[in-house]
Design an enzyme around this catalytic site. Sequence first.
Site, short mmCIF file in Angstrom:
data_model
loop_
_atom_site.label_atom_id
_atom_site.label_comp_id
_atom_site.label_asym_id
_atom_site.label_seq_id
_atom_site.Cartn_x
_atom_site.Cartn_y
_atom_site.Cartn_z
N LYS A 69 7.81 10.97 20.66
CA LYS A 69 7.93 11.76 21.90
C LYS A 69 6.59 11.85 22.61
O LYS A 69 6.44 12.60 23.58
CB LYS A 69 8.40 13.18 21.56
N THR A 98 0.84 -1.21 0.00
CA THR A 98 0.00 0.00 0.00
C THR A 98 0.86 1.25 0.00
O THR A 98 0.61 2.19 -0.75
CB THR A 98 -0.95 -0.03 1.22
N1 CP Z 1 -2.45 -5.73 1.16
C1 CP Z 1 -1.78 -4.85 1.95
O1 CP Z 1 -2.38 -3.92 2.54
O2 CP Z 1 -0.44 -5.07 2.00
P1 CP Z 1 0.63 -4.18 2.80
O3 CP Z 1 0.34 -4.35 4.27
O4 CP Z 1 1.98 -4.69 2.39
O5 CP Z 1 0.40 -2.74 2.41
#
Ligand code: CP
Length: 307
Positions: A82, A55
């Site tokens: 922090k 994503t």
């Molecule tokens: N499918 C998906 O959200 O993969 P990532 O967590 O790698 O972004």
Amino acid sequence: MKDLIDIASLTNQQIKDIITLAGKYYKSNKTTDKTYDLLKGKEVINLFFENSTRTTLSFELASKRLGATVVNLNLEQSSVKKGECLDDTITTISAMSPDFIVVRHGTNGAARQVAQLAHSHVINAGDGNNAHPTQALLDLAVIMQHKPNINGLKIVICGDIKHSRVARSDIEILTRFGANITLIAPPNLLPDADYIKQYNLTTDSNLQNGIKDADVIMLLRIQHERIDATNIPSKEEYYNQYGLKANMLNTAKPNCIIMHPGPVNRGIEIEQSLIDSSNKTVILQQVEMGVAIRMAVLEYLHNCNIV
Ligand code: CP
């Protein structure tokens, strides 16, 4: 439309429009002519409070291919470490006037909270086990490339459905377009009975029975990061009972496709050979479509701004 927070807030026509736009980008992304000026001068901030490969990279590529400037906030080096709270982080970012904020967060409702505070367009890149709308859009787009009419398809979702935002968003979008969905999972990884009734879902505890006549089999990983319970099957037990093996597929439809949003646990949700050598597996097509769908969502929100 300022933001994309979940599938429920999109109309069927908006979903179709985004998928049509993505089709254009899916084709151009395969050529050397894959960059545009549409978002020239616009800024996208990627804000990922949870890990991601697909994503985060696909949003970055999508934004850059449309001509935007992208800034990825490194949470490890940020003032979140922090103790700065989410609201203060967002109002601070918003004061810098980015055009888009893409946010992933472990808490249900966090993306909506961000959208309420920020002046920018906000895109939910996954919040808790609540929603992952761009994954659902890309999954629908991939299914439609193989089976243009979703109405009446048998779609099997197998794995940790209870903790999966992908499953929730996919169930929302696929039932809207008339798919019949069967859920297969260990009993304590199924969603609650009210949810199953609300979406008219079928459940089965046996994968071999459940995939009979399936058009699509979608596998999900066990989300250990969201599970407190210890009474889940071991990896070996899970693979034996719920792992998809090549020799099971003779009861599914001959043109059945196999999907997985990733990341895949090889040899747990699915037999190795099915990932690497089966012409039924469309996992990398999902990744490819991920960039196109995110380009389409950015364009769609940008155009809404202009109108
Ligand atoms: N499918 C998906 O959200 O993969 P990532 O967590 O790698 O972004």
